[in-house]
Design an enzyme around this catalytic site. Structure first.
Site, short mmCIF file in Angstrom:
data_model
loop_
_atom_site.label_atom_id
_atom_site.label_comp_id
_atom_site.label_asym_id
_atom_site.label_seq_id
_atom_site.Cartn_x
_atom_site.Cartn_y
_atom_site.Cartn_z
N GLU A 11 0.39 -1.09 -0.36
CA GLU A 11 -0.13 -0.13 -0.04
C GLU A 11 1.05 1.57 0.14
OE1 GLU A 11 -3.29 0.21 2.74
OE2 GLU A 11 -3.21 -2.11 2.81
N ASP A 96 -2.51 -4.58 4.00
CA ASP A 96 -2.53 -4.49 4.99
C ASP A 96 -3.94 -5.75 5.26
OD1 ASP A 96 -0.79 -2.80 5.56
OD2 ASP A 96 -1.95 -1.27 5.83
N ASP A 98 -6.55 -5.70 6.74
CA ASP A 98 -8.02 -5.61 7.18
C ASP A 98 -8.75 -5.10 6.18
OD1 ASP A 98 -7.01 -3.68 6.25
OD2 ASP A 98 -6.31 -2.35 8.29
N GLU A 100 -10.57 -2.96 4.61
CA GLU A 100 -9.72 -1.96 3.60
C GLU A 100 -8.00 -2.35 3.01
OE1 GLU A 100 -10.46 0.92 2.74
OE2 GLU A 100 -12.24 0.96 4.56
N TYR A 319 1.78 -4.00 13.22
CA TYR A 319 0.63 -3.00 12.15
C TYR A 319 -0.25 -2.59 13.29
CZ TYR A 319 -3.48 -2.46 8.89
OH TYR A 319 -4.24 -1.72 8.61
N ARG A 321 -3.51 -0.87 13.35
CA ARG A 321 -4.54 -1.09 13.17
C ARG A 321 -5.27 -2.69 13.26
NH1 ARG A 321 -2.85 2.27 8.27
NH2 ARG A 321 -4.38 4.24 8.85
N HIS A 366 -5.41 -9.08 15.05
CA HIS A 366 -4.28 -9.11 15.27
C HIS A 366 -2.71 -9.10 16.12
CE1 HIS A 366 -5.12 -8.50 11.15
NE2 HIS A 366 -4.99 -6.92 10.86
#
Length: 933
Positions: A11, A96, A98, A100, A319, A321, A366
């Site tokens: 990303e 990532d 998740d 998104e 990570y 988030r 996570h």
């Protein structure tokens, strides 16, 4: 790229270099720079699709089929990815893990249409071992996560585009409504309402110094003749008592203090010691990191997430988030090893601590946020490689992680009760002291606290001497103290994040952007750390509560998050859920039905709050004001009274409003007479600020107050004909000027603006100095130059003006020299500088310019940050031109057959052909987007 390489797409551009180094020459790592596609805007919908997609870029009658486009600024990125893919024999999507990230990966497949095997590569930290493990343990694309992201995107488009226009027409243009932002705004407004409705209660108490064995400690009166003395917690929000206690007034407290002083001593009636333990806090989640960074580092939620993102992309933390508080076995071992090495063998318990996440959402579950790697790097060892904010946040994460595996803290709290004979009445005073017998995890970390209401009790926790029952103590320095109960404190960013998470509204990864949005919209402003709602926010929330009650209901909003989680887990079909949300069901009204049946909204009533019987607070285009009715003449036009700038809603009480109404009107003060015309110059305080004005002198029927210099015009005669007259000259006062102190000479200078500075001999054009909407400036034809201060409008000479025009337009700041200079940029090879530009400070290497984001100052910019900012800007490509080129559009059919096809395609993605699914999407930025339109 040589044939046989594997293409890895991440990303963020920041990750590319590190991951490339870990994977070697057999791989090429490129970045998508976030989403490459998003829902089309109205202008980019092809004519043949406008009938179906025209309103939202979503076909609501065909399973909410979305219409996506590749944004203009991503065409170059997509072209580069396609070129690289032509020579690759395998594609690894490393976005990532998740919603998104999964959606970005799916959009890449839909756009690039690879003809080579596709694998999904995920990792939670950027270290060599983690990256190599991710390559060896790929998986298929999780289409349930893609569905959840698409549902969220469609939901927010429907919500925002249906509700926001109502705000534009009934409150103010440019406003917005959103699933989470509206609920968050309502929370801040509700807290202010509580403060406005709060009734403060008064009570008094008695404190004194107690001395024994050479030690002095503070004691506080807690009981009188066996009955407890009132404290702040004994009162409710209406100022009424919640239980039976003794409420002392000033006279009673003074009499009692005098009696205790006369007694001079007391006897220890009770000594109570209680042991206790405190356990460490769980490692950081996204939410708790934002809260603690706000409390301890004074970082906004946005700044905390931005800093954490940089730490993650540089490989220093996992990570950022996540809703999980769990640590891997590797991390637990690293934390325990570091705790023992720093604080000794007793610093850790015999068994490792295991924390369980409360999140039901597996896609967010996570590891907790922690230092990366098998062995944690200490803050001191990495500080030289990090900027100030990164170093502070890493230190916080490191401490929290290590402390989470350490032993409990052990303490003993001793409470001493002293009895005093106060003129025949039994007064009991107490003091408490806590002593830690083993600090445990507190050696490494102690959590900050949100602001709390308290009595300011100094006798609550202090060092106490060894005392025994029956021993005598001296009581001196007796004093009475008055207290008033206080309302709940306003939310800070940290406490708002906490309550949003507790109520299940929104996702922690979006809290930073939500708070940023409600501040940018003008719904909320910051006073220190406190979030203060505007009167406009009151109007917006009132409109939503009265007409869209379900949409701003806290429980309903939280339930939406649960439903999105169910879609992410594959337990709920996306199309079915959207159909019920939009069209309604037996148990749910539906967004379309709500919007279609809103009815008439009285904008005037909506924007009115009664403050007193005569005064109504209204919010207009230029801000809040009081509209004051004339009780003696109800038909008379109401008087307008300005609200002082910066006054919070809870500060506008009836008493304060009366003061503003009754205050003498500042203005209409005569400064002098212009000899040439005989006109008077007056200063006034208008609704849009103070100004001076040229007016006709009073007639014989007008009166001039010789004490104040104010003009009182005679009433107009009936039948008098109106004569068109030229508008009088007016000029606003400079920010540095005051209505009370401005003089006649200054007023004349203001009325003469714009001031002619001189003529440019080269072009024979006139140069003028004037004040504008964006501050003072020079003008020569169509060419303008900003001035640094308003005073320069009067002072600048022709020579100085010509010198200013001789400089490049945007380098024409007095500070043509750089604010900061660094070594050469590794890409362009040119020196990096921080300069002050027309729109604020920015970073440049002479080829690429990047504005420094809000919340950061030039002092915060280091060489590493500057290099990264320039790299990110280059990766985004040039800004889109106003004339938009034709865009590629993609639609997705939502039929049962298509759904089955997408599932089958996903399972074969690791072979040769990319899946051909429907059509989810998201915003284009590299970082995660807000939950709201």
């Amino acid at each position: 790229m040589a044939h046989g390489k594997k293409l890895v797409i991440v990303e963020s551009p920041t990750k590319m270099k590190s991951i490339q180094g870990y994977l070697g020459d057999d791989y090429e790592v490129l970045s998508s720079v976030g989403h490459i596609r998003d829902l089309a805007d109205k202008k980019s919908i092809p004519a043949e699709k406008k009938a179906a997609y025209g309103k939202y870029s979503i076909d609501v009658d065909n399973d909410f089929d979305p219409l996506y486009v590749v944004s203009d600024r991503k065409t170059k990125t997509v072209a580069e990815l396609k070129r690289a893919l032509k020579n690759a024999d395998e594609l690894l999507l490393a976005t990532d893990e998740d919603r998104e990230g999964e959606a970005i990966a799916w959009h890449l497949l839909e756009t690039l249409k690879p003809k080579v095997p596709v694998k999904r590569m995920v990792f939670h930290e950027i270290t060599k071992d983690a990256i190599r493990a991710a390559v060896d343990n790929t998986r298929e694309l999780d289409l349930a996560l893609v569905d959840a992201q698409e549902t969220r995107r469609v939901l927010d488009r429907l919500y925002g585009w249906d509700v926001s226009p109502v705000l534009w027409y009934k409150v103010q243009p440019g406003l917005s409504a959103g699933r989470v932002q509206s609920a968050a705004t309502r929370m801040v407004v509700d807290r202010e309402r509580e403060r406005m409705a709060f009734t403060s209660a008064a009570y008094w108490d008695v404190e004194a110094d107690a001395a024994a064995d050479g030690s002095t400690f503070r004691v506080r009166l807690v009981r009188l003749d066996g009955a407890p003395i009132a404290r702040g917690t004994d009162f409710d929000e209406r100022g009424e008592l919640k239980k039976a206690v003794v409420v002392l007034n000033e006279a009673e407290a003074t009499t009692l203090a005098s009696a205790i002083t006369t007694a001079g001593s007391g006897e220890v009636a009770k000594v109570e010691a209680k042991p206790g333990t405190r356990s460490p806090y769980a490692p950081f989640t996204t939410s708790t990191l934002q809260q603690e960074a706000g409390r301890k580092l004074s970082m906004t939620a946005k700044m905390a997430m931005s800093t954490a993102q940089r730490l993650y992309e540089k490989g220093y933390i996992t990570y950022m988030r996540t809703d999980s508080v769990a640590l891997s076995t590797q991390a637990i071992t690293a934390a325990r090893t570091q705790a023992v090495s720093l604080y000794g063998e007793k610093a850790v318990p015999l068994k490792p601590r295991v924390y369980k996440s409360k999140s039901k959402n597996a896609q967010e579950a996570h590891e907790a946020i922690r230092p990366s790697g098998e062995t944690f790097r200490t803050p001191a060892s990495v500080s030289s490689a990090l900027d100030r904010d990164e170093a502070r946040l890493y230190d916080l994460i490191w401490k929290r992680t290590v402390a989470s595996q350490m032993s409990d803290a052990k303490f003993e709290t001793t409470t001493v009760t002293i009895g005093v004979n106060a003129d025949g009445r039994k007064a009991e005073l107490t003091a408490s002291g806590t002593v830690y017998t083993f600090k445990g995890f507190l050696e490494a970390y102690e959590e900050g606290r949100d602001e709390k209401r308290s009595d300011g009790d100094k006798a609550a926790d202090q060092s106490l001497p060894a005392l025994s029952v029956g021993s005598s103590v001296d009581v001196t320095d007796v004093e009475v103290k008055d207290h008033r109960t206080t309302p709940k404190p306003r939310y800070t960013e940290a406490s708002l994040v906490k309550v949003l998470e507790e109520r299940g509204i929104g996702r922690p990864s979006t809290f930073a952007s939500i708070i940023d949005t409600i501040i940018a919209r003008g719904y909320v402003s910051k006073r220190g750390q406190a979030l203060v709602p505007s009167w406009m926010a009151f109007s917006v929330v009132r409109l939503l509560e009265e007409n869209f009650a379900e949409l701003v209901d806290y429980d309903f909003t939280a339930a939406l998050e649960d439903d999105l989680d169910a879609i992410a887990r594959g337990e709920q079909r996306r199309a079915d859920w959207l159909k019920e949300f939009y069209f309604g069901s037996d148990s749910h009204t539906g967004l379309r039905n709500i919007v279609d049946n809103v009815g008439e909204i009285d904008a005037r009533a909506l924007n009115a709050t009664r403050i007193t019987d005569a005064a109504t607070l209204r919010f207009g285009r230029y801000g809040p004001y009081l509209e004051v009715a004339d009780a003696a003449n109800p038909d008379a036009k109401p008087r307008i009274v300005n609200i002082p700038e910066g006054m919070a809603p809870d500060e506008l009480t009836a008493e304060r409003a009366t003061e503003l109404i009754e205050a003498p009107v500042a203005g209409d003060r005569v400064l002098g007479e212009i000899p040439e015309t005989g006109k008077l110059v007056v200063v006034k305080d208008g609704r849009f600020g103070p100004y001076v004005q040229e007016i006709d002198p009073p007639s014989d029927e007008d009166e001039v107050d010789t004490a104040t210099g104010e003009v009182a015009e005679a009433p107009k005669k009936r039948g008098a004909k109106k004569v068109a007259e030229p508008k009088p000259r007016t000029a606003s006062l400079f920010k540095s000027m005051s209505v009370d102190t401005v003089d006649f000479a200054t007023a004349l200078q203001l009325l003469e603006l714009p001031r002619v500075v001189g003529v440019d001999p080269a072009t024979e054009e006139e140069i003028t100095a004037q004040n504008g909407r964006f501050g003072p400036y020079l003008k020569k034809g169509t060419d303008s130059r900003s001035l640094q201060t308003e005073a320069e409008i009067f002072d600048i000479t022709l020579e100085q003006a010509l010198e200013l025009y001789a400089q490049p337009k945007y380098g024409a700041r007095r500070a043509a020299s750089a604010l900061k200079e660094f070594e050469a940029d590794p890409v362009s090879g040119k020196a990096i500088k921080v300069k002050d530009g027309r729109f604020g400070p920015y970073v440049t290497d002479g080829e690429t310019n990047v504005t420094i984001p809000k919340g950061q100052t030039p002092d915060d910019i280091t060489f590493e940050i500057a290099v990264q900012m320039l790299a990110d800007k280059r990766a985004k490509g040039p800004a889109p031109k106003r004339k938009t080129a034709a865009r590629k559009t993609t639609t997705a059919k939502k039929t049962t057959t298509a759904a089955a096809k997408k599932t089958t395609a996903a399972k074969t993605a690791a072979a040769k052909q990319a899946p051909a699914k429907k059509a989810p999407a998201k915003k284009a930025p590299a970082k995660k987007a807000a939950d709201d339109a």
